[in-house]
Structures are given as structure tokens and as C-alpha cells.
Design a protein around this motif. Structure first.
Motif, PDB file in Angstrom:
ATOM      1  N   MET A  86       0.928  -0.784  -0.206  1.00  0.00           N
ATOM      2  CA  MET A  86      -0.055  -0.011  -0.076  1.00  0.00           C
ATOM      3  C   MET A  86       0.460   1.399  -0.316  1.00  0.00           C
ATOM      4  SD  MET A  86      -3.181   0.712   2.552  1.00  0.00           S
ATOM      5  CE  MET A  86      -3.580  -0.719   2.156  1.00  0.00           C
ATOM      6  N   LYS A 121       2.036   5.047   1.177  1.00  0.00           N
ATOM      7  CA  LYS A 121       1.416   5.925   2.312  1.00  0.00           C
ATOM      8  C   LYS A 121       2.215   7.237   2.101  1.00  0.00           C
ATOM      9  CE  LYS A 121      -0.407   3.527   4.961  1.00  0.00           C
ATOM     10  NZ  LYS A 121      -0.840   2.292   3.933  1.00  0.00           N
ATOM     11  N   GLY A 132      15.213   7.363   3.839  1.00  0.00           N
ATOM     12  CA  GLY A 132      14.486   5.521   5.012  1.00  0.00           C
ATOM     13  C   GLY A 132      13.935   6.177   5.925  1.00  0.00           C
ATOM     14  N   ILE A 133      13.974   5.229   6.925  1.00  0.00           N
ATOM     15  CA  ILE A 133      13.993   5.674   8.192  1.00  0.00           C
ATOM     16  C   ILE A 133      14.281   6.338   9.164  1.00  0.00           C
ATOM     17  CG2 ILE A 133      15.655   3.622   9.198  1.00  0.00           C
ATOM     18  CD1 ILE A 133      12.398   2.675   9.888  1.00  0.00           C
ATOM     19  N   LEU A 144      12.289   9.016   9.102  1.00  0.00           N
ATOM     20  CA  LEU A 144      10.428   8.738  10.044  1.00  0.00           C
ATOM     21  C   LEU A 144      11.326   9.094  11.322  1.00  0.00           C
ATOM     22  CD1 LEU A 144       7.941   7.181   9.664  1.00  0.00           C
ATOM     23  CD2 LEU A 144       9.208   5.303  10.761  1.00  0.00           C
ATOM     24  N   MET A 145      12.398   8.852  11.936  1.00  0.00           N
ATOM     25  CA  MET A 145      13.443   8.959  13.337  1.00  0.00           C
ATOM     26  C   MET A 145      12.923  10.853  13.463  1.00  0.00           C
ATOM     27  SD  MET A 145      12.814   6.339  14.713  1.00  0.00           S
ATOM     28  CE  MET A 145      11.859   5.697  13.859  1.00  0.00           C
ATOM     29  N   MET A 164      10.609  12.883  12.363  1.00  0.00           N
ATOM     30  CA  MET A 164       8.889  13.109  13.122  1.00  0.00           C
ATOM     31  C   MET A 164       8.621  13.285  15.219  1.00  0.00           C
ATOM     32  SD  MET A 164       6.176  10.840  10.087  1.00  0.00           S
ATOM     33  CE  MET A 164       5.638  11.139  11.855  1.00  0.00           C
ATOM     34  N   PHE A 217      -2.857  13.672   5.727  1.00  0.00           N
ATOM     35  CA  PHE A 217      -1.524  12.707   6.360  1.00  0.00           C
ATOM     36  C   PHE A 217      -1.775  11.896   4.024  1.00  0.00           C
ATOM     37  CE2 PHE A 217      -0.364   8.599   7.438  1.00  0.00           C
ATOM     38  CZ  PHE A 217       0.493   8.962   8.277  1.00  0.00           C
ATOM     39  N   PRO A 252       0.497  -1.923   7.893  1.00  0.00           N
ATOM     40  CA  PRO A 252       0.719  -1.299   6.864  1.00  0.00           C
ATOM     41  C   PRO A 252       1.132   0.178   6.871  1.00  0.00           C
ATOM     42  CG  PRO A 252      -0.962  -3.056   6.594  1.00  0.00           C
ATOM     43  CD  PRO A 252      -0.951  -3.123   8.665  1.00  0.00           C
ATOM     44  N   GLY A 253       0.443   0.910   8.495  1.00  0.00           N
ATOM     45  CA  GLY A 253       0.359   1.663   8.416  1.00  0.00           C
ATOM     46  C   GLY A 253      -0.615   2.921   8.155  1.00  0.00           C
ATOM     47  N   SER A 292       5.695   3.612   8.745  1.00  0.00           N
ATOM     48  CA  SER A 292       5.282   4.955   8.156  1.00  0.00           C
ATOM     49  C   SER A 292       4.605   5.463   9.815  1.00  0.00           C
ATOM     50  CB  SER A 292       4.256   5.514   7.090  1.00  0.00           C
ATOM     51  OG  SER A 292       3.714   4.654   7.208  1.00  0.00           O
ATOM     52  N   GLY A 293       4.342   6.335   9.657  1.00  0.00           N
ATOM     53  CA  GLY A 293       3.829   7.346  10.475  1.00  0.00           C
ATOM     54  C   GLY A 293       3.258   6.463  11.228  1.00  0.00           C
ATOM     55  N   GLY A 294       2.380   5.629  10.502  1.00  0.00           N
ATOM     56  CA  GLY A 294       1.182   5.181  11.663  1.00  0.00           C
ATOM     57  C   GLY A 294       1.856   4.211  12.449  1.00  0.00           C
ATOM     58  N   LEU A 310       5.364   4.473  13.543  1.00  0.00           N
ATOM     59  CA  LEU A 310       5.811   5.483  14.419  1.00  0.00           C
ATOM     60  C   LEU A 310       5.429   5.797  15.690  1.00  0.00           C
ATOM     61  CD1 LEU A 310       8.763   6.523  14.877  1.00  0.00           C
ATOM     62  CD2 LEU A 310       8.128   9.282  13.416  1.00  0.00           C
ATOM     63  N   TYR A 362      10.348  -2.481   9.682  1.00  0.00           N
ATOM     64  CA  TYR A 362      10.341  -1.461   9.913  1.00  0.00           C
ATOM     65  C   TYR A 362      10.947  -0.034   9.134  1.00  0.00           C
ATOM     66  CZ  TYR A 362       9.461   2.470  12.927  1.00  0.00           C
ATOM     67  OH  TYR A 362       8.983   3.540  13.658  1.00  0.00           O
ATOM     68  N   ALA A 363      10.112   0.400   8.372  1.00  0.00           N
ATOM     69  CA  ALA A 363       9.847   1.376   7.048  1.00  0.00           C
ATOM     70  C   ALA A 363       9.484   2.788   6.868  1.00  0.00           C
ATOM     71  CB  ALA A 363       9.980   0.348   5.750  1.00  0.00           C
ATOM     72  N   ILE A 364       9.502   3.425   6.553  1.00  0.00           N
ATOM     73  CA  ILE A 364       9.073   4.607   6.072  1.00  0.00           C
ATOM     74  C   ILE A 364       8.054   3.877   5.525  1.00  0.00           C
ATOM     75  CG2 ILE A 364      10.097   5.298   3.918  1.00  0.00           C
ATOM     76  CD1 ILE A 364      10.682   7.891   5.068  1.00  0.00           C
ATOM     77  N   LEU A 365       7.570   3.368   3.885  1.00  0.00           N
ATOM     78  CA  LEU A 365       6.438   2.936   3.387  1.00  0.00           C
ATOM     79  C   LEU A 365       6.379   1.676   3.559  1.00  0.00           C
ATOM     80  CD1 LEU A 365       6.030   4.719   0.505  1.00  0.00           C
ATOM     81  CD2 LEU A 365       8.688   4.309   1.294  1.00  0.00           C
ATOM     82  N   SER A 366       6.299   1.002   2.926  1.00  0.00           N
ATOM     83  CA  SER A 366       5.871  -0.320   2.031  1.00  0.00           C
ATOM     84  C   SER A 366       7.012  -0.833   1.057  1.00  0.00           C
ATOM     85  CB  SER A 366       4.973  -0.826   1.363  1.00  0.00           C
ATOM     86  OG  SER A 366       4.520  -0.179   0.022  1.00  0.00           O
ATOM     87  N   PHE A 391       7.261   2.348  -2.102  1.00  0.00           N
ATOM     88  CA  PHE A 391       8.504   3.288  -2.414  1.00  0.00           C
ATOM     89  C   PHE A 391       8.845   2.743  -4.339  1.00  0.00           C
ATOM     90  CE2 PHE A 391      13.009   3.586  -2.211  1.00  0.00           C
ATOM     91  CZ  PHE A 391      13.700   4.336  -1.318  1.00  0.00           C
ATOM     92  N   LYS A 410      16.686  -0.935   3.597  1.00  0.00           N
ATOM     93  CA  LYS A 410      16.792  -1.356   5.167  1.00  0.00           C
ATOM     94  C   LYS A 410      16.190  -1.419   6.279  1.00  0.00           C
ATOM     95  CE  LYS A 410      21.694   0.592   4.347  1.00  0.00           C
ATOM     96  NZ  LYS A 410      21.833   0.953   2.859  1.00  0.00           N
ATOM     97  N   LEU A 466      17.992  -2.248  11.212  1.00  0.00           N
ATOM     98  CA  LEU A 466      17.942  -1.720  11.958  1.00  0.00           C
ATOM     99  C   LEU A 466      18.517  -1.415  13.424  1.00  0.00           C
ATOM    100  CD1 LEU A 466      13.962  -1.909  11.069  1.00  0.00           C
ATOM    101  CD2 LEU A 466      15.703   0.655  10.471  1.00  0.00           C
ATOM    102  N   VAL A 489      18.171   2.122  15.507  1.00  0.00           N
ATOM    103  CA  VAL A 489      17.134   2.604  15.406  1.00  0.00           C
ATOM    104  C   VAL A 489      15.971   1.268  16.306  1.00  0.00           C
ATOM    105  CG1 VAL A 489      14.569   2.186  13.738  1.00  0.00           C
ATOM    106  CG2 VAL A 489      16.915   3.408  13.184  1.00  0.00           C
TER     107      VAL A 489
END
Ligand SMILES: [Zn+2]
Lengths: 275, 252
Positions: free
Chosen positions: A1, A3, A165-166, A169-170, A172, A222, B107-108, B148-150, B152, B168-172, B176, B195, B201, B206
Motif C-alpha cells: 500500500m 503511504k 528512509g527510516i 521517519l525518525m 518526526m 496525511f 502497514p500504516g 510509516s508514521g502509522g 511510528l 520497519y520502514a518509511i513505507l512499503s 517506495f 534497510k 535497524l 533504530v
């Protein structure tokens, strides 16, 4: 999905209309799609028909909003990222925006008030939140807390910086910690949402202000519109995620025309004992 | 295992459900529902139980067990009232100085119309802000997908752990690939770049720990791993706990 938010594609008809006009003389408003002489948009770059403010670079915004600005934390170490082509992308972004990152932070004067000011720039990689931008914003709040200054952030962003990447996110979480410390010190934080403020920026510091203002018709949300339409298999209303609708839902204190922003900010800062 | 195989492992069905995982972790779990404002999001299970002799609050995302549940949870994607339920239960835990354990498999945040109209961004932003100063221990464990933020929003703990079957990633990686390569079929390549594996991580600092997902016994194993950590965090003076939590995120 999916995001992340994806910038909406420009309407073909609008593009065709714009292409048919003499370059530079006419501007077609991306919101109401009416065309007008460039000078009718004025120095503030606001559509004479609908009041939508064209996207400003951070430097333009600072010039419109402040009497003085001295930048902080201009030379932070670059983010580690081995994403192919990232360095070149940043170089192009710097040329497009005239900024060296997606946010400029510093001490500014708005009216008679001294503030810690952060201004995002959608011309720099869609205002995305990378490590350097996050570090600047974090230090903005830390310096403001130490100096007992209010913070004003003019937000505009597509969200996270995918290439980092991550670590993006960090940011935020990192900036949120600094906002919380500033807030715990009893200091005021005012946000101005401008078009667009999406994704991880909306889901962190841009929605954490004591007072949240927005420019007319700014897109605030969002998830990106196309991602949502693909998920729910339905068309969204035209005003979806527009500031007016978001305000009606209860998430924005006031919608302020661009020309009125300096006076509005000054009035709010005065009410919080601004000096 | 390739990074994309790790993604598939994170998404794979489990021999346990969110409810049985919680049952293995705490005794006498008392579920609490609703955000007190809008509704009750089935994508977030929250409540109180005994971690041995210590009452704890558990907040978990869930993808649901049955087809109707999977639809109602949108495959484990919370809506704003789910994040506000989580925030309410965190405040409740704070009042009683009860440690909080979050279990994350999402997933978020759900990209839906009602979710946006009800302030999805603001709900996540509120959680991030609240977690920074929450005056009680908070340990987050990614037990499946962390997107993602969901994800986090529930992963701002004093410690953040991952199971061996998580990402764990910024999005799927699909998202991406579709954004950065404009080609969703390059998800495997994207996964490599992102990564997102527990080992990556942990190396990047992280997360603090990787816990083996031992299948049906995972809840009990997680409990054994969490006990000394919760005890230590609970014994840490509050100002020090909060300073450490802030320092943890400040280094990124
Ligand atoms: Zn217009």
C-alpha cells in the motif's frame, strides 16, 4: 500500500491553457484555473480570483513575513544516504529553490516581535523532511526554549524524505520531542499551514502548534489523494483535504489570507507576551 | 534471507493471533474500548493486564482474525479514533504509573476519506507529542509490519524492539518503488535499499533488541524478555527516564 503523498498531476486542460499564453505574462491559478496577468497576483503572489497563494520559496516567504532574518545552523553535516542519484537530486533542488535544504531556520522579527522562525520550501524536494531539515527544526525549538522565544513555523511539505528512509521517519519523533520541551517551558508555537502540508510533516510538528493557521485552499492531510482514491475505489470531493474543509472538521484555528499573515502573527504573538 | 523475504515474513500469517499473543504476554487481560469522542477502532486492541505481578497497559494493532474483522480493521490500518484510543489508554496508564507495552503490526495508518476528515495527521502528531513526555515506561515491539508514521505513532518508546519476523520502514517497498522508481514491480530492489530488516535497524541504532518469533510460544517468550526491561525502566526515576527517552530520539 502506498503511504506517501504524491503531488497531484496538473490538469491537462490547465497545462494546455498555460502553454497557449505568452510565457511569463499570464499565470494560471492552480486552484481555480483562472488566468490573470502576472502583476495582478501582486508581490504576495495571490490569485486575484480565488485568493490562493502561489507556492513561495523560503526566501520569498521570509521577505514577505519578516523585517529581519538571521539564519541558524546553515552548515550541518550532510545526511548519510546511499540512495542512487540522491546527491544530484539535492543539487537540482538547491538550484530550483535557492535554498540549501527544505527548511530555513533562524531568528526573525515579525512586527515588533522576536521569534524563532522555520520556513519550509516546497521547491526543495517537495519540502520533504530529511535529517538535515529535522536537525534544523529540532535546534530551532531547542534554541527557542533556551532563549525563551516563541516559535513560528511556515509548513509546506509532501512528507518524508524517501531517499533517507527510516532516518527521515525518525525526524518526526525527534522534532516532536523538541516541540514538547518548548511547550513544557510555557512558550507559544504557531504554525502556518501552506499548500501543501502532507504526510509525515502534517503528522508531526505541523499539527502540534498551540495555534494552527492556514492559507486559503491549502491542501492539508496525511495520505495523498490518489492513494486514498485507489484504496477506497471512489472519487473524493473537490474540497477534500483543503484547509476550509479541514477547518470545518475542527483542526485549524483560522484561515488567513497571505497579505494578512504578518499582522495576524503579530497580534497572536502580542497576546502571548511577545517581546 | 533477502530483504524482500523479510517483508514477506513480516506479512505472513501467524500461528497466533493478536489476542492470543496478548494472552501469552499478560494474565487476566481487561480490554478497554473507544476514544471517548468518536468511536472504537477495531484495528487497535487496548487494555490492562498482569505482567507477572505488575499491572501493565497493552496497546496492539491488529489485522483481525476473521474476514469481517480483516475488513473492519482495514488489514490492520488504524484510523484517527484508533490512535486517540491509544492516546487515551496511554494517559490512563500514566495516571497510575503503569508501564505500557505496544505491539505493532500495521502497514500504516488507513488512507481513507473518513480518516482524513477526522484528522489522521493530527491524531498521529498528538501521539508523537504525548509520547515524548509520558510519565511512565513505554516499550514498543514491532511484531510484523511496521509501516510509516502509522507505525511510528506507537513506536516512540524508551526502547523499541523488533521480532525476527518483522520489518520497519518509511513505507512499503511497493510504495517506495512506485514513488522513487515509478515502477511498483521493483519492490524487491526497493526493499534492499530501504534497510528495513531487524538486523539493519539494530545496526543503525533504530531498535535496541531483536526477539525471536517462536510461533505459538512467542507471547510467553516476549514476556520473559520484557520482564527485566520493564522492571528496570519502572525503577528508573521519572526525570531520568524522560531524559533518556528524549536523548534516544535526539540522536537521529
Ligand atoms: Zn485562483
Amino acid at each position: 500500500m502506498l503511504k506517501a503523498s504524491i503531488p497531484a498531476p496538473l490538469d491537462r486542460a490547465v497545462l494546455a491553457k498555460a502553454a497557449a499564453l505568452p510565457a511569463g505574462l499570464w499565470v494560471t491559478c492552480p486552484h481555480c484555473h483562472e488566468s490573470a496577468y502576472r502583476r495582478r497576483f501582486g508581490a504576495a503572489k495571490v490569485c486575484p480570483n480565488c485568493g490562493y497563494g502561489l507556492r513561495l520559496t523560503a526566501h520569498e516567504r521570509i521577505a514577505q513575513l519578516t523585517q529581519s532574518f538571521s539564519a541558524w545552523d546553515q552548515h550541518l553535516p550532510e545526511a548519510a544516504s546511499d540512495f542512487p542519484g540522491y546527491a544530484q537530486k539535492r543539487q537540482e533542488a538547491a538550484q530550483a529553490s535557492g535554498s540549501d535544504e527544505s527548511v530555513l531556520c533562524g531568528q526573525a522579527h515579525i512586527g515588533a516581535h522576536t521569534v524563532a522562525l522555520g520556513v519550509m520550501d516546497s521547491h526543495y524536494m517537495m519540502g520533504s523532511l530529511g535529517t538535515v531539515a529535522g536537525e534544523r527544526l529540532c535546534r530551532l525549538f531547542e534554541r527557542a526554549t533556551a532563549a525563551q522565544l516563541p516559535v513560528v513555523v511556515v509548513a509546506t511539505s509532501g512528507g518524508a524524505r524517501m531517499q533517507e528512509g527510516i532516518h527521515s521517519l525518525m525526524q518526526m519523533a525527534k522534532v516532536s520531542q523538541a516541540v514538547a520541551a518548548h511547550s513544557a517551558a510555557g512558550l507559544v508555537y504557531i504554525v502556518v499551514l501552506s499548500d501543501p502540508t502532507m504526510g509525515g510533516v502534517a503528522a508531526s510538528f505541523a499539527m502540534q502548534g498551540d495555534i494552527i493557521l492556514a492559507e486559503p485552499h491549502s491542501r492539508v492531510g496525511f495520505a495523498g489523494r490518489r492513494v486514498i482514491e485507489a484504496t477506497i475505489h471512489a472519487k473524493l470531493p473537490a474540497d477534500f483535504q483543503r484547509a476550509e474543509r479541514v477547518q470545518a472538521a475542527g483542526f485549524i484555528d483560522a484561515i488567513v489570507p497571505r497579505e494578512a499573515l504578518p499582522a495576524k502573527l503579530a497580534a497572536l504573538l502580542a497576546l502571548h507576551g511577545g517581546h | 534471507m533477502t530483504a524482500y523475504q523479510q517483508v514477506l515474513a513480516a506479512r505472513a500469517p501467524r500461528p497466533y493471533t493478536t489476542r492470543t499473543l496478548i494472552a501469552g504476554l499478560v494474565q487476566d487481560f481487561q480490554a478497554c474500548h473507544g476514544d471517548r469522542v468518536h468511536g472504537d477502532d477495531p484495528a487497535i486492541i487496548g487494555g490492562i493486564g498482569w505482567l507477572n505481578d505488575q499491572p501493565v497497559t497493552v496497546i496492539a494493532t491488529t489485522k483481525g482474525e476473521t474476514l469481517p474483522e480483516r475488513l473492519a480493521t482495514h488489514g490492520g490500518c488504524p484510523e484517527p479514533w484508533g490512535y486517540r484510543k491509544a492516546l487515551r489508554l496511554m494517559r490512563q496508564a500514566e495516571k497510575f504509573h503503569r508501564p505500557i507495552i505496544t505491539l505493532i503490526d500495521t502497514p500504516g495508518a488507513y488512507p481513507g476519506k473518513e480518516a482524513e476528515d477526522n484528522g489522521q495527521a493530527a491524531a498521529i502528531a498528538d501521539l508523537l507529542l504525548a509520547a515524548s513526555t509520558l510519565a511512565t515506561p513505554l516499550v514498543s515491539v514491532l511484531v510484523g509490519e511496521g509501516g510509516s508514521g502509522g507505525a511510528l505513532a506507537l513506536a516512540c518508546g524508551d526502547e523499541v524492539w523488533m521480532s525476527t519476523n518483522s520489518m520497519y520502514a518509511i513505507l512499503s517497498p511497493e510504495g517506495f518503488a512506485s514513488i522513487l522508481f515509478r515502477d511498483v514491480s521493483r519492490a524487491e530492489e526497493a526493499a534492499d535499499l530501504m534497510k528495513l530488516t531487524p538486523d539493519d535497524l539494530l545496526a543503525a541504532g533504530v531498535v535496541e533488541k531483536i526477539v525471536p518469533d517462536s510461533g505459538v510460544g512467542f507471547g510467553a517468550a516476549l514476556k520473559a524478555a520484557l520482564l527485566p526491561t520493564i522492571q528496570r525502566l519502572n525503577a528508573t526515576p521519572l526525570p531520568q527516564l524522560l531524559a533518556q527517552r528524549q536523548a534516544r530520539f535526539r540522536r537521529f
